[in-house]
Design an enzyme around this catalytic site. Structure first.
Site, PDB file in Angstrom:
ATOM      1  NE  ARG A   1      12.624  -3.348  -0.568  1.00  0.00           N
ATOM      2  CZ  ARG A   1      11.953  -2.264  -0.192  1.00  0.00           C
ATOM      3  NH1 ARG A   1      10.639  -2.232  -0.199  1.00  0.00           N
ATOM      4  NH2 ARG A   1      12.605  -1.193   0.236  1.00  0.00           N
TER       5      ARG A   1
ATOM      6  CB  THR B   1       3.610   0.114   2.828  1.00  0.00           C
ATOM      7  OG1 THR B   1       4.697   0.795   2.251  1.00  0.00           O
ATOM      8  CG2 THR B   1       3.931  -1.350   2.977  1.00  0.00           C
TER       9      THR B   1
ATOM     10  CB  THR C   1       5.133  -1.172  -0.249  1.00  0.00           C
ATOM     11  OG1 THR C   1       5.072   0.248  -0.304  1.00  0.00           O
ATOM     12  CG2 THR C   1       6.555  -1.617  -0.535  1.00  0.00           C
TER      13      THR C   1
ATOM     14  CG  ASN D   1       8.793   3.958  -1.339  1.00  0.00           C
ATOM     15  OD1 ASN D   1       8.691   3.785  -0.124  1.00  0.00           O
ATOM     16  ND2 ASN D   1       9.605   4.856  -1.851  1.00  0.00           N
TER      17      ASN D   1
ATOM     18  CD  GLU E   1       9.451  -0.208  -2.555  1.00  0.00           C
ATOM     19  OE1 GLU E   1       9.439   0.338  -1.447  1.00  0.00           O
ATOM     20  OE2 GLU E   1       8.416  -0.605  -3.131  1.00  0.00           O
TER      21      GLU E   1
ATOM     22  CG  ASP F   1      12.529   2.295   0.431  1.00  0.00           C
ATOM     23  OD1 ASP F   1      12.342   3.429   0.904  1.00  0.00           O
ATOM     24  OD2 ASP F   1      11.721   1.366   0.569  1.00  0.00           O
TER      25      ASP F   1
ATOM     26  CB  SER G   1      12.417  -3.036   3.117  1.00  0.00           C
ATOM     27  OG  SER G   1      11.089  -2.931   3.574  1.00  0.00           O
TER      28      SER G   1
ATOM     29  N   GLY H   1       4.089   2.348   6.789  1.00  0.00           N
ATOM     30  CA  GLY H   1       4.552   3.535   7.512  1.00  0.00           C
ATOM     31  C   GLY H   1       6.009   3.890   7.285  1.00  0.00           C
ATOM     32  N   GLY H   2       6.637   3.337   6.233  1.00  0.00           N
ATOM     33  CA  GLY H   2       8.035   3.671   5.950  1.00  0.00           C
ATOM     34  C   GLY H   2       8.895   3.395   7.167  1.00  0.00           C
TER      35      GLY H   2
HETATM   36  O1  DON Z   1      10.113  -0.797   2.259  1.00  0.00           O
HETATM   37  C1  DON Z   1       9.941   0.201   2.943  1.00  0.00           C
HETATM   38  O2  DON Z   1      10.387   0.330   4.065  1.00  0.00           O
HETATM   39  C2  DON Z   1       9.094   1.333   2.388  1.00  0.00           C
HETATM   40  N1  DON Z   1       9.153   1.342   0.950  1.00  0.00           N
HETATM   41  C3  DON Z   1       7.708   1.183   2.898  1.00  0.00           C
HETATM   42  C4  DON Z   1       6.809   2.289   2.447  1.00  0.00           C
HETATM   43  C5  DON Z   1       5.633   2.480   3.323  1.00  0.00           C
HETATM   44  O3  DON Z   1       5.459   1.838   4.327  1.00  0.00           O
HETATM   45  C6  DON Z   1       4.693   3.550   2.943  1.00  0.00           C
HETATM   46  N2  DON Z   1       3.602   3.648   3.866  1.00  0.00           N
HETATM   47  N3  DON Z   1       3.123   4.552   4.409  1.00  0.00           N
END
Ligand code: DON
Length: 582
Positions: free
Chosen positions: A94, A369, A387, A389, A408, A411, A440, A461-462
């Site tokens: 990360r 991501t 990712t 982000n 990032e 986050d 994350s 998918g965040g």
């Molecule tokens: O680490 C995380 O949770 C986010 N930065 C992930 C970002 C992400 O999945 C974007 N996708 N659609």
């Protein structure tokens, strides 16, 4: 003979056995589920050539840095959940906050968040971890030369590739976000024309960077020419990443989060991801409410409501307790304890929406991501999510080096109560501090049955990542879906704030009757503006074979690879179950 040398013969036998076990067995199939065709081709070629899952993962991750620039990266970070020769490990690569980062760095003098400041441009970037992570996993578990594994990526960057229509569309959308703010168009402008001309899109600077990394390993990226170019880019745009930040960056091996579920062991992401804890909580609370779910058919109003209620409680805990475990004490055991989840599940309101203020953290004390899943024929598995982000990260390409940087830093909780890109909030556990890793949701997961890999899955998918992994597992196990059905089924998501909002995936909505009834209960049901999730699943089927599925929401490919035959069997996602039990 020296006493220590007496060990030599048994060590040699052990080493021989270990290498036999690790070497992919000719005959047993392998499987991949990868978010684009270039990555899939390279992963398959490495496996056919006798490389193991880690070799295929390293080659694929570098390829995606070229052909999947929305998320594949050199300038971002991620996680690997690994099963290798019976051992389960988790690698954290990360991004970390730069040394000059500070808690309030995205707030103005009045203490208000400065719009976009943690999302667009140089200051949004954390210290990248990808190159260190891929090197570390290769160093310990790879079986093919590093230099060889980078060749496909170098070739695709140098000679170019014809961009997929989805990539062209996403690039065009990104122009609006970065126009006049970063150098994005300078590097990706040609991509917008790409479909008209069908010309290959070439990235000469990126090819040269990959070449240096192939020859010098992470030294180039963290202390050599690429590091120089990155720091120079920071100076041009007022970014914070310094030479010292790059030199001191390390990928970290952590103990994976493991828990039992229905006779399986789930091996998944520990902090600094919230994903594993959240997944354990979702599955645990759902099981605690088994009686309620029994009377709630799949995607019925009650089914969706009960899951939304469970998700509320998961997000309340996430915001309060979770952050980088090297900086804050995360009560992992307590958060996933069966009794805690049973008691927490009893707080679920069966018939009405719990308003957010009533849903407190539960312990008694004080957009783009990418993910891929690989299983080799020896049974080793890599579940990798990495990712930048947001789609294309902060929009800044490192001049002369040709790769995008992450955003990032968003986050982190930039201020208590201020939602991030994915609408989630946090408190002090996830506040910014130099060197700290931002919380994350990424949940690369491996499912074991009696120590043997049964499934490999994950998704972007965040904040919807772990609710998507949860729903995919439930689709497979509770609803008896095949892997292609499970990834293409509708998905929905609730995250405590806003208290009544349920978002559903863009491609496939909930049944109309369910939507109407949820609205009558007081929910707002909204199709998301961006498609959440690009699930990549490998599963062992009841007859002992393998199934693999790539989410039709993306442009991925899944293949079961019979190593004795010449051609892999591509697995076509089934058509979407558009009408689900209306
Ligand atoms: O680490 C995380 O949770 C986010 N930065 C992930 C970002 C992400 O999945 C974007 N996708 N659609």
């Amino acid at each position: 003979m020296k006493r220590s040398l007496l060990w030599l013969p048994s060590l040699l036998v052990y080493a021989l056995l270990a290498s036999l076990l690790a070497a992919p067995l000719r005959g047993a199939p392998a499987a991949i589920a990868i978010p684009d065709n270039h990555g899939a081709e390279v992963a398959e070629a490495v496996l056919r050539d006798g490389g193991n899952a880690v070799d295929a993962a390293v080659a694929t991750a570098f390829v995606l840095a070229v052909t999947y620039p929305e998320a594949g990266n050199l300038g971002g970070g991620g996680f690997i959940t690994l099963h290798h020769q019976g051992i389960d490990r988790f690698l954290d690569f990360r991004e970390a906050a730069p040394g000059r980062a500070s808690r309030d760095m995205y707030l103005d003098a009045q203490g208000n968040y400065v719009a976009e400041s943690s999302l667009v441009g140089h200051r949004a970037a954390g210290v990248p971890g990808t190159v260190a992570g891929l090197w570390e996993v290769h160093r310990q578990y790879g079986s093919r030369p590093w230099k060889t594994l980078l060749q496909p990526a170098i070739r695709l960057a140098r000679e170019g590739f014809v961009p997929h229509p989805q990539l062209i569309e996403r690039t065009r959308e990104a122009f609006a976000d970065y126009e006049g703010k970063t150098n994005f168009r300078e590097y990706f402008g040609e991509m917008a024309e790409a479909d008209a001309s069908r010309q290959p899109f070439r990235q000469a600077e990126l090819a040269a960077t990959l070449q240096r990394i192939a020859e010098q390993g992470p030294r180039d990226f963290y202390a050599g020419r690429t590091a120089e170019l990155l720091v120079a880019e920071m100076r041009r745009g007022g970014g914070l990443i310094s030479r010292a930040d790059l030199r001191s960056y390390r990928a970290i091996w952590r103990t994976p989060l493991q828990f039992s579920w229905r006779g399986y062991t789930l091996v998944t992401a520990p902090p600094p991801s919230s994903g594993g804890i959240a997944l354990a909580q979702l599955l645990g609370m759902k099981d605690a409410l088994a009686a309620e779910f029994k009377d709630s058919p799949y995607l019925s109003t009650r089914y969706v409501h009960l899951i939304a209620e469970i998700e509320k409680r998961v997000f309340a805990d996430r915001a309060e307790y979770l952050g980088d475990p090297d900086f804050v004490k995360v009560p992992v055991k307590e958060l996933v304890a069966t009794e805690y989840l049973q008691q927490r599940a009893q707080q679920v309101n069966r018939t009405a929406i719990s308003p957010p203020p009533s849903v407190k953290p539960g312990l008694a004390e004080s957009l783009q991501t990418t993910h891929f899943s690989i299983l080799d024929s020896a049974g080793n598995a890599v579940s990798l999510t990495y990712t930048l982000n947001g789609s294309f990260g902060n929009g800044v390409v490192v001049g002369g080096a040709g790769f995008l940087l992450n955003n990032e830093m968003d986050d982190f909780s930039v201020k208590p109560g201020v939602p991030n890109l994915y609408g989630v909030v946090g408190a002090t556990a996830n506040e910014i501090a130099p060197g700290k890793r931002m919380l994350s949701s990424m949940t690369p997961t491996i499912l074991l049955k009696d120590g043997v890999v049964h499934g490999v899955l994950g998704t972007p998918g965040g904040s919807t990542i772990f609710t998507s992994v949860f729903q995919t597992l439930v689709n497979l196990f509770d609803h008896g879906m095949t892997a292609p059905e499970a990834v293409s089924a509708p998905r929905f998501h609730h995250q405590l704030i806003p208290g009544t909002l349920i978002i559903v995936s863009r491609c496939c909505n909930l049944p109309e009757k369910t939507r109407a009834e949820l609205v009558a209960m007081g929910y707002e049901v909204r199709q998301n503006s961006w498609e959440f999730g690009d699930m990549q699943v490998i599963e062992r089927t009841p007859n002992g074979g393998l199934a693999a599925a790539a989410d039709p929401r993306g442009r991925g490919q899944a293949r079961v690879i019979e190593l004795t035959s010449r051609t892999a069997k591509p697995v076509e996602p089934r058509s979407r179950p558009a009408a689900v039990a209306e």
